[in-house]
Design a protein around this motif. Sequence first.
Motif, short mmCIF file in Angstrom:
data_model
loop_
_atom_site.label_atom_id
_atom_site.label_comp_id
_atom_site.label_asym_id
_atom_site.label_seq_id
_atom_site.Cartn_x
_atom_site.Cartn_y
_atom_site.Cartn_z
N UNK A 11 0.83 -1.20 0.00
CA UNK A 11 0.00 0.00 0.00
C UNK A 11 0.87 1.26 0.00
N UNK A 12 1.95 1.19 0.75
CA UNK A 12 2.85 2.34 0.80
C UNK A 12 3.46 2.59 -0.57
N UNK A 13 3.80 1.52 -1.24
CA UNK A 13 4.36 1.69 -2.59
C UNK A 13 3.32 2.29 -3.53
N UNK A 14 2.11 1.71 -3.51
CA UNK A 14 1.06 2.18 -4.43
C UNK A 14 0.74 3.65 -4.17
N UNK A 15 0.64 4.01 -2.89
CA UNK A 15 0.30 5.40 -2.58
C UNK A 15 1.44 6.34 -2.97
N UNK A 16 2.66 5.89 -2.76
CA UNK A 16 3.81 6.69 -3.17
C UNK A 16 3.81 6.91 -4.66
N UNK A 17 3.45 5.86 -5.37
CA UNK A 17 3.40 5.91 -6.83
C UNK A 17 2.37 6.93 -7.28
N UNK A 18 1.22 6.95 -6.58
CA UNK A 18 0.18 7.91 -6.95
C UNK A 18 0.64 9.33 -6.71
N UNK A 19 1.31 9.51 -5.55
CA UNK A 19 1.81 10.86 -5.25
C UNK A 19 2.77 11.34 -6.32
N UNK A 20 3.59 10.39 -6.80
CA UNK A 20 4.55 10.74 -7.85
C UNK A 20 3.88 10.88 -9.21
N UNK A 21 2.60 10.59 -9.25
CA UNK A 21 1.85 10.65 -10.51
C UNK A 21 2.35 9.60 -11.49
N UNK A 22 3.01 8.56 -10.97
CA UNK A 22 3.53 7.48 -11.83
C UNK A 22 4.46 8.01 -12.90
N UNK A 23 5.21 9.04 -12.56
CA UNK A 23 6.05 9.68 -13.58
C UNK A 23 7.08 8.74 -14.15
N UNK A 24 7.35 8.95 -15.39
CA UNK A 24 8.27 8.06 -16.07
C UNK A 24 9.65 8.69 -16.05
N UNK A 25 10.35 8.50 -14.98
CA UNK A 25 11.63 9.17 -14.88
C UNK A 25 12.79 8.18 -14.87
N UNK A 26 12.53 7.09 -15.48
CA UNK A 26 13.58 6.08 -15.53
C UNK A 26 14.73 6.58 -16.38
N UNK A 27 15.87 6.63 -15.78
CA UNK A 27 16.98 7.17 -16.54
C UNK A 27 18.12 6.18 -16.62
N UNK A 28 17.86 5.00 -16.15
CA UNK A 28 19.00 4.10 -16.13
C UNK A 28 19.15 3.29 -17.40
N UNK A 29 18.22 3.50 -18.33
CA UNK A 29 18.35 2.81 -19.61
C UNK A 29 18.47 1.32 -19.44
N UNK A 30 17.79 0.85 -18.45
CA UNK A 30 17.91 -0.55 -18.11
C UNK A 30 17.55 -1.44 -19.29
N UNK A 31 18.29 -2.52 -19.42
CA UNK A 31 18.08 -3.33 -20.63
C UNK A 31 16.70 -3.91 -20.72
N UNK A 32 16.12 -4.33 -19.57
CA UNK A 32 14.80 -4.93 -19.72
C UNK A 32 13.75 -3.89 -20.05
N UNK A 33 13.99 -2.65 -19.66
CA UNK A 33 13.03 -1.61 -20.00
C UNK A 33 13.09 -1.33 -21.50
N UNK A 34 14.28 -1.27 -22.02
CA UNK A 34 14.42 -1.03 -23.44
C UNK A 34 13.75 -2.15 -24.21
N UNK A 35 14.00 -3.34 -23.72
CA UNK A 35 13.43 -4.48 -24.40
C UNK A 35 11.92 -4.48 -24.28
N UNK A 36 11.40 -3.95 -23.16
CA UNK A 36 9.95 -3.90 -22.97
C UNK A 36 9.33 -3.02 -24.04
N UNK A 37 10.01 -1.94 -24.37
CA UNK A 37 9.49 -1.05 -25.40
C UNK A 37 9.48 -1.78 -26.74
N UNK A 38 10.54 -2.52 -26.98
CA UNK A 38 10.65 -3.27 -28.22
C UNK A 38 9.50 -4.24 -28.42
N UNK A 39 9.18 -4.92 -27.31
CA UNK A 39 8.27 -6.04 -27.46
C UNK A 39 6.87 -5.58 -27.81
#
Length: 465
Positions: free
Chosen positions: A330-358
């Motif tokens: 619940x703490x995670x979900x509420x924190x996520x809402x407060x952050x507005x679920x912003x997409x601030x991933x900057x680590x260029x993580x490989x699985x994220x890149x691949x997620x976009x691909x798929x």
Amino acid sequence: MKLDVNALRYLSKDDFRVLTAVEMGMRNHEIVPAELVDRIAGLKHGGTYKVLKNLLKHKLVHHDSSKYDGFRLTYLGYDFLAIKTLVNRGVFSAVGRQIGVGKESDIFEVATEDGTVLVMKLHRLGRVSFRAVKSKRDYLSHRSSYNWLYLSRLAALKEFAFMKALGEHEFPVPTAIDCNRHCVVMSLIQGYPLVQVKQLQNPDDVFETIIGLIVCLAEHGLIHCDFNEFNIMIDDNEKITMIDFPQMVSVSHRNAKMYFDRDIECVFKFFRKRFNLSYEEEREHDEGLVCDSGEDGGRLCFSSIEKSAGFLDKELAASGFTTKDQDDIQKYIEGEKENGGEDDDEDGDDEDDAAAEEEDDDGPIGVQISSLKIADQPEESATSNIADEKEPLVPENEEDCADVSGDSEDNENDDELAKRLDKERKRAIAAVRGRRKLITSRNSYKDKGRKSSLNSKVQRQALKW
Ligand code: ADP
Ligand code: MG
């Protein structure tokens, strides 16, 4: 991320053993030092380093040397551990096409031995934003092993527990079949998400059923919190099934009224827009469910519903979902809402890149696993070094010193790393030569010829990971 389960067939016992060791290390480390992986896996002759190299090549683990030399599981690695466990349990034997991709989940069809098609939901909390997860670390500071693995596992356990409890109370939900790590297996709903439906035979009936469900949930002490046209499935007979439960809260939650009103509002809005429905409120007035005035503005009134908090507690506890688990997620979900679920991933993580691909690749995978030899779970004698699930080898108070954002500058396959791993391997071999044998694994590198041909098979077969 491409879930090519073909490759699963070619992973050896040792591969799974080392993968499991990385997973165990992650209970206390975001990035697990290579030596710790080696210690947990306990393979002879520095075998761990050789296996790590293989796992790295197939993107089952990620290498990070920003602070120290270490590894973490990728989602793919975690997927494979869960799939292997579920296949070994006989829950399903084949993985089919992907039927859904959410912000924080991937959904696949799977098939049982007798051909029944089920649904496998892989939770991916933190996929959108590792940084956002990190910023919420404070919420969960008591939990040193807090990371996306933990959160995704919690989300899956919560979804499974709620689905099961709701099903037992005859709510229209998929049948909860099993759960392992971040993966939930459930029955396949023959139908479509309501959002895809342009016309209904009986929009009023469907509307009333849906509103009735929200009220009935509240009477059972629960609020869905994401009750919208994406999470309501409808079939050709206009039968409703609700899905997607990781964010459900109790009616005793401090924001319960707001969540309840929001669910109701979503349904009102959708039916008004899509089906031109102007809702008659008289009936609910008669039944005393509608507030006359004030902030509720003639809508269904949360306070007038007879709610029974704690109604499903017993069932939830039976699935192993504790109050503490509920608090954490619940703490995670509420924190996520407060952050507005912003997409601030900057680590260029490989699985994220691949997620976009798929996302542009929805072709069927359709791999029959049953006919193939999947490495068994490590035998007891070979697992003597692997601690019991609840007893991590690493001391609880060991510093959680890793950086979730990860520095992906280092290329996982680079020569330098390969050399370093070889060096580590040699060092480990030298070390075991110099002292008594700590571990005797019947499985380690008995047959070097077979082993290397197995590895080259992996290379040939695992074309796209
Ligand atoms: P998310 O948490 O990512 O929103 P959902 O559980 O809502 O995931 O599922 C996403 C999509 O996958 C749904 O909109 C639906 O199309 C499909 N889906 C999920 N569960 C099932 C199921 N049991 N049967 C059929 N389709 C499903
Ligand atoms: Mg959903």
